[in-house]
Design a protein around this motif. Sequence first.
Motif, PDB file in Angstrom:
ATOM      1  N   PHE A  10       0.953  -1.357  -0.186  1.00 49.35           N
ATOM      2  CA  PHE A  10      -0.097  -0.272  -0.145  1.00 49.35           C
ATOM      3  C   PHE A  10       0.858   1.108  -0.092  1.00 49.35           C
ATOM      4  N   PHE A  11       1.977   1.250   0.555  1.00 50.59           N
ATOM      5  CA  PHE A  11       2.978   2.450   0.588  1.00 50.59           C
ATOM      6  C   PHE A  11       4.309   2.275  -0.241  1.00 50.59           C
ATOM      7  N   ASP A  12       4.735   3.495  -0.609  1.00 52.84           N
ATOM      8  CA  ASP A  12       5.996   3.506  -1.093  1.00 52.84           C
ATOM      9  C   ASP A  12       6.793   3.973   0.064  1.00 52.84           C
ATOM     10  N   GLU A  13       8.001   3.539   0.162  1.00 51.86           N
ATOM     11  CA  GLU A  13       9.100   4.116   1.279  1.00 51.86           C
ATOM     12  C   GLU A  13       8.994   5.678   1.565  1.00 51.86           C
ATOM     13  N   LYS A  14       8.731   6.267   0.598  1.00 52.19           N
ATOM     14  CA  LYS A  14       8.929   7.794   0.413  1.00 52.19           C
ATOM     15  C   LYS A  14       7.769   8.382   1.161  1.00 52.19           C
ATOM     16  N   GLU A  15       6.584   7.490   1.249  1.00 57.03           N
ATOM     17  CA  GLU A  15       5.317   8.073   1.735  1.00 57.03           C
ATOM     18  C   GLU A  15       5.330   7.975   3.442  1.00 57.03           C
ATOM     19  N   LEU A  16       6.385   7.309   3.939  1.00 58.45           N
ATOM     20  CA  LEU A  16       6.514   7.014   5.354  1.00 58.45           C
ATOM     21  C   LEU A  16       7.623   7.953   6.167  1.00 58.45           C
ATOM     22  N   VAL A  17       7.060   8.498   7.031  1.00 56.09           N
ATOM     23  CA  VAL A  17       8.004   9.422   7.885  1.00 56.09           C
ATOM     24  C   VAL A  17       8.696   8.634   8.838  1.00 56.09           C
TER      25      VAL A  17
END
Length: 143
Positions: free
Chosen positions: A130-137
């Motif tokens: 569901f997420f790209d690494e760049k979308e996680l803080v």
Amino acid sequence: MEKTFLMVKPDGVQRNLIGEIVSRFEKKGFRLAGAKLMQVSNELAEEHYGEHKERPFFGELVEFITSGPVFAMVWEGENVISTARNMMGKTNPSEAAPSTIRGDYGVTVGKNIIHGSDSPESAEREINLFFDEKELVSYEKVD
Ligand code: CMP
């Protein structure tokens, strides 16, 4: 830090429960590492629920999760995978204890408000789905 994937399902979004659900995990002490309101495609739904492919309710499952927007989230914290599962309550809301999310807000097993990863392996798989690494803080500098 342990991470898990949680998703407010279309019934939870439609019933305006996003804020309530986010609030429960915030107040518990977990940290939100990523979140987005999104429409799940058929392809993503079939991949996400791949382990249920042979179940009689698979078609229903895919149809429901693609029926409207979902709120996908990544949460982090100590033992967040099992603690979040406890906070969600049993899969079937009619068996879920009061004070759990499904116990308080759900009625049927199909429309059970929220999904949460059930193991470290599924958490990793579902977060990456569901997420790209760049979308996680990262909160590393805050600690
Ligand atoms: P979830 O945690 O998203 O993972 C699989 C889902 O299958 C589960 O929540 C339920 O919503 C759904 N499910 C389980 N059993 C049934 C059933 N008998 N009929 C319809 N949906 C089901």
